[in-house]
Design an enzyme around this catalytic site. Structure first.
Site, PDB file in Angstrom:
ATOM      1  N   CYS A 159      55.587   4.379  -6.356  1.00  0.00           N
ATOM      2  CA  CYS A 159      55.340   5.771  -6.757  1.00  0.00           C
ATOM      3  C   CYS A 159      53.866   6.049  -7.033  1.00  0.00           C
ATOM      4  O   CYS A 159      53.377   7.149  -6.765  1.00  0.00           O
ATOM      5  CB  CYS A 159      56.155   6.115  -8.005  1.00  0.00           C
ATOM      6  SG  CYS A 159      57.928   6.275  -7.700  1.00  0.00           S
ATOM      7  N   HIS A 160      53.159   5.075  -7.591  1.00  0.00           N
ATOM      8  CA  HIS A 160      51.780   5.317  -8.021  1.00  0.00           C
ATOM      9  C   HIS A 160      50.739   4.800  -7.030  1.00  0.00           C
ATOM     10  O   HIS A 160      49.552   5.128  -7.168  1.00  0.00           O
ATOM     11  CB  HIS A 160      51.543   4.678  -9.388  1.00  0.00           C
ATOM     12  CG  HIS A 160      52.409   5.240 -10.467  1.00  0.00           C
ATOM     13  ND1 HIS A 160      52.154   6.448 -11.085  1.00  0.00           N
ATOM     14  CD2 HIS A 160      53.551   4.773 -11.028  1.00  0.00           C
ATOM     15  CE1 HIS A 160      53.086   6.687 -11.989  1.00  0.00           C
ATOM     16  NE2 HIS A 160      53.952   5.685 -11.975  1.00  0.00           N
ATOM     17  N   MET A 200      60.468   9.702 -13.961  1.00  0.00           N
ATOM     18  CA  MET A 200      60.201   8.267 -14.077  1.00  0.00           C
ATOM     19  C   MET A 200      61.197   7.653 -15.043  1.00  0.00           C
ATOM     20  O   MET A 200      61.365   8.134 -16.163  1.00  0.00           O
ATOM     21  CB  MET A 200      58.780   8.030 -14.594  1.00  0.00           C
ATOM     22  CG  MET A 200      58.482   6.564 -14.888  1.00  0.00           C
ATOM     23  SD  MET A 200      56.799   6.302 -15.449  1.00  0.00           S
ATOM     24  CE  MET A 200      56.969   4.684 -16.216  1.00  0.00           C
ATOM     25  N   HIS A 230      58.360  11.960   1.900  1.00  0.00           N
ATOM     26  CA  HIS A 230      59.152  10.810   1.462  1.00  0.00           C
ATOM     27  C   HIS A 230      60.327  10.613   2.414  1.00  0.00           C
ATOM     28  O   HIS A 230      60.130  10.306   3.572  1.00  0.00           O
ATOM     29  CB  HIS A 230      59.611  11.032   0.021  1.00  0.00           C
ATOM     30  CG  HIS A 230      60.014   9.778  -0.679  1.00  0.00           C
ATOM     31  ND1 HIS A 230      59.116   8.789  -1.003  1.00  0.00           N
ATOM     32  CD2 HIS A 230      61.223   9.341  -1.108  1.00  0.00           C
ATOM     33  CE1 HIS A 230      59.742   7.796  -1.595  1.00  0.00           C
ATOM     34  NE2 HIS A 230      61.028   8.096  -1.674  1.00  0.00           N
ATOM     35  N   CYS A 238      56.003  -0.388  -9.802  1.00  0.00           N
ATOM     36  CA  CYS A 238      55.154   0.789 -10.004  1.00  0.00           C
ATOM     37  C   CYS A 238      54.462   1.276  -8.735  1.00  0.00           C
ATOM     38  O   CYS A 238      54.236   2.483  -8.573  1.00  0.00           O
ATOM     39  CB  CYS A 238      54.082   0.504 -11.054  1.00  0.00           C
ATOM     40  SG  CYS A 238      54.685  -0.249 -12.576  1.00  0.00           S
ATOM     41  N   HIS A 288      64.809  14.219  -3.112  1.00  0.00           N
ATOM     42  CA  HIS A 288      64.956  12.841  -2.615  1.00  0.00           C
ATOM     43  C   HIS A 288      66.332  12.738  -1.954  1.00  0.00           C
ATOM     44  O   HIS A 288      67.307  12.362  -2.602  1.00  0.00           O
ATOM     45  CB  HIS A 288      64.834  11.848  -3.771  1.00  0.00           C
ATOM     46  CG  HIS A 288      64.733  10.409  -3.323  1.00  0.00           C
ATOM     47  ND1 HIS A 288      65.821   9.704  -2.838  1.00  0.00           N
ATOM     48  CD2 HIS A 288      63.688   9.547  -3.291  1.00  0.00           C
ATOM     49  CE1 HIS A 288      65.447   8.472  -2.534  1.00  0.00           C
ATOM     50  NE2 HIS A 288      64.152   8.351  -2.793  1.00  0.00           N
TER      51      HIS A 288
END
Length: 533
Positions: A50-51, A88, A324, A47, A366
Site C-alpha cells: 500500500c505504501h 488500514m 488497482h 506495508c 477494491h
C-alpha cells in the site's frame, strides 16, 4: 525445492544506509543491524503493497522519512497497532509491541533503495524441472481435474490443489512467498502463479500429484500475471507485472524463458515523473492480441499489443490514480478498473483503446475479481466493494443496449464494514461479498449475500466461529451451484490455528463441506470456471 531468499532483504542490503543514519539534523531514529533487517522484512511483508517500496504512498499515505517524522514515534506506533478509519487494518494481533516500535522507527529512517533487475538477471534464475517433451500425454490420476480449485495458501508460500468433487486436498505445491494470483491456459491444464517475491511458477494439473514444471524470478516484488488469449499467440505468452522493479515482463509459457522487459516508470496523468510506477491489474483481451496493464501510480492503462514483440505497440491511456484491481464486462470488451486514490472506477474500451468513462463509487474501491450480472432496471451491471467503507457500488456497463446507464451508478448498498472481494455467477441470483478489513472479527467472519433480483442484502453467512477468524474471497464452481469461501485466522503465525475452505450451496445458502488444515487460504480459482471459452 530451492530456497528462494527473500527479495528485498537481499536487494535492499546492497544499498542500505547504515542503521541509525538520519535524514536531517533533528531526532535520529536508531536500530541495531539485526533489528533493522527484521523491521525491513516486516515492512516488505505487510506495508510495501500500500505504501510502496520507496514509501511514497499510493493506496496508503506517504511514509517517507519527512512525513513519518512529522507523525512521530508514538503516533506511528498507535496507527500500526490500531489501523485507521481510511481502510488500514491494525497489526496489534500480528506484531508484538516491540516489533511495532521497531517498525515505527524504521519508517522514520532513510529509505533503502533496491537495485534493478535486467532480463539477463531473470534468465539466470530460471529452472526447468520437467522438460515440455517429458510432460504426461494424458492425466495421470483418476480425478476430475477440470473441477480442481487452485488455491493460494498465502503465508505458507504454497498453492493447494483442491478437488471440487471430492472436497479434499490433492496436493500442496511450493510456489514462493505470498502468492497473489494464479491463471491457467485456455484448456485449464497448466497453471501459473506469481508471489510477492516475484517467483513465477508453472504447474501441471495432469501430473500425479500436480507439480511445478518450471520457475523463474521476474521481479523482487510482484502481484499479477495474464496469459495471452488471442490468435496464434494464444497460450504462447504471458505477461508478469512488477511492483519492484516497476516493469512488466513477457515470458514464453512453455519454458518460462523471459523474452522482453519494459519499464513502467514515467510521467503520470498530472505530468510528474514517477520512478516507482507499479504494475497492478493485468488482463488479456479475447478479442485481440493485447493485454490491459494497469500502471498504478501513473493512473494509466497501458494496452500492450503482443503480436510483434520486436516492435511492441503500447497505447498509454490516461485515467485516474491509483489503479488497482480490474476485470472485464460480460462482453469482455470493456476493462473496468479501480482507481483507489480517486475513489473511482474507470472504464477502457479495448477495441477503440480509449477511456470511455469514470465513476465515483466510494472510498477506495477494491473489486478483486469483480462481479457482473443482469439488473432488471439497469441491464448488465458490474460491482465493487471498498477498502475504505462498507459499501457495494453497482454501475451499468452496457453502452450498446442501455446507453443511458453506461458507466453510471445504478445503485449502492451499505455493508457493515470494508472488504476486499466480491463474486457473482450467471447461474446464481446471489452475489457474495466479504468484509475482511473490518477490525471486529464478528463482522469480518461473515459474508454478505446480495440478492440481485431484490437489490437487497438478504443474508450474512457466519462462516467461522473462530475468535480471530476472517472470511474472504468467494469463488463459484463452474456451474454456479456452489460458492467456496476462504477462512483464515488473524494473529501471530506461531499462535494462530490453520484455516479452511467452506463450501455452500449458492442457492439455498446451506453449508455443504469444510476442507480444513490449510494455512491462510485466500484466492481460489476454479479450473473450468476460469478457462477461456
Amino acid at each position: 525445492m530451492r530456497h528462494w531468499s527473500h527479495p528485498l532483504v537481499l536487494a535492499a542490503a546492497l544499498m542500505a544506509p547504515a542503521p541509525g543514519e538520519a535524514a536531517d539534523s533533528g531526532e535520529e531514529p536508531r536500530l541495531a543491524p539485526a533489528e533493522f533487517e527484521a523491521a525491513r522484512m516486516h515492512y516488505f511483508q505487510h506495508c510495501a503493497g500500500c505504501h510502496g517500496v520507496l514509501r511514497r504512498g499510493a493506496t496508503g499515505r506517504s511514509l517517507e522519512p519527512v512525513a513519518a517524522r512529522k507523525l512521530g514515534q508514538e503516533k506511528l506506533e498507535r496507527i500500526i497497532a490500531q489501523g485507521t478509519d481510511g481502510g488500514m487494518n491494525g497489526f496489534d494481533d500480528t506484531f508484538t509491541k516491540d516489533e511495532i516500535a521497531r517498525l515505527a522507527t524504521y519508517v522514520r529512517m532513510p529509505v533503502p533503495v533496491p537495485p534493478e533487475m535486467s532480463l539477463a538477471d531473470m534468465k539466470k534464475t530460471r529452472r526447468e524441472l520437467v522438460r515440455p517433451e517429458d510432460a504426461p500425454k494424458a492425466p495421470q490420476h483418476g480425478r476430475n481435474w477440470k473441477n480442481f480449485f487452485v488455491t493460494i495458501l498465502r503465508d505458507a508460500g504454497k498453492v493447494a490443489i483442491l478437488d471440487g468433487d471430492r472436497k479434499d486436498v490433492v496436493a500442496e505445491i511450493d510456489t514462493g512467498y505470498a502468492v497473489h494470483v494464479a491463471e491457467g491456459t485456455s484448456d485449464g491444464r497448466y497453471w501459473f502463479s506469481i508471489g510477492r517475491d516475484g517467483r513465477l511458477t508453472k504447474m501441471d494439473l495432469w501430473s500425479d500429484p500436480p507439480r511445478i514444471m518450471a520457475e523463474v524470478q521476474v521481479a523482487y516484488d510482484a502481484r499479477g500475471i495474464a496469459v495471452a488469449r488471442f490468435g496464434t499467440q494464444k497460450d504462447r505468452y504471458l505477461v508478469a507485472g512488477g511492483f519492484w522493479p516497476p516493469h512488466f515482463v513477457i515470458v514464453d509459457t512453455e519454458t518460462l524463458e523471459p523474452l522482453k522487459v519494459v519499464s513502467t516508470s514515467g510521467m503520470d496523468v498530472e505530468g510528474r515523473f514517477v520512478r516507482e510506477a507499479r504494475v497492478a491489474a493485468l488482463a488479456a483481451s479475447p478479442a485481440g492480441p493485447t493485454w490491459m496493464v494497469a500502471v498504478k501510480e501513473l493512473g494509466q492503462v497501458w494496452q500492450v499489443d503482443y503480436s510483434d514483440l520486436r516492435n511492441l505497440r503500447i497505447e498509454m491511456i490516461d485515467s485516474a490514480r491509483f489503479l488497482h484491481d480490474g476485470f472485464f464486462d460480460p462482453t469482455e470488451r470493456f476493462f473496468q478498473v479501480a482507481a483507489n486514490a480517486s475513489n473511482a472506477m474507470v472504464f477502457v474500451d479495448s477495441q477503440t483503446r480509449k477511456l470511455v468513462g469514470q465513476l465515483e463509487t466510494g472510498r477506495k474501491p477494491h473489486p478483486g475479481p469483480g462481479a457482473n450480472w443482469i439488473d432488471a432496471q439497469c441491464g448488465p451491471v458490474g460491482a465493487t466493494v471498498h477498502m475504505g467503507q462498507g459499501r457495494i457500488s453497482v454501475w451499468g456497463n452496457d453502452p450498446k443496449g442501455h446507453p443511458e446507464m453506461a458507466w453510471k451508478l445504478c445503485y449502492s448498498l451499505p455493508l457493515e464494514g470494508p472488504g476486499l472481494f466480491l463474486r457473482g455467477h450467471p447461474n446464481s441470483p446471489h452475489v457474495f461479498a466479504d468484509q475482511a478489513l473490518h477490525p471486529d472479527v464478528e463482522v469480518a467472519s461473515g459474508i454478505k449475500v446480495l440478492d440481485t433480483r431484490r437489490r437487497q442484502v438478504v443474508e450474512t453467512l457466519k462462516v467461522t466461529a473462530h475468535p480471530k477468524g476472517v472470511a474472504l474471497h468467494p469463488e463459484f464452481n463452474h456451474d454456479g451451484s456452489e460458492v467456496w469461501i476462504s477462512v483464515w485466522a488473524k494473529g501471530r503465525k506461531a499462535e494462530r490455528q490453520k484455516g479452511e475452505v467452506v463450501v455452500y450451496d449458492s442457492a439455498t445458502l446451506k453449508e455443504k463441506a469444510r476442507i480444513g488444515g490449510l494455512e491462510t487460504p485466500t484466492g481460489k480459482f476454479n479450473v473450468s470456471g476460469r478457462v477461456t471459452k
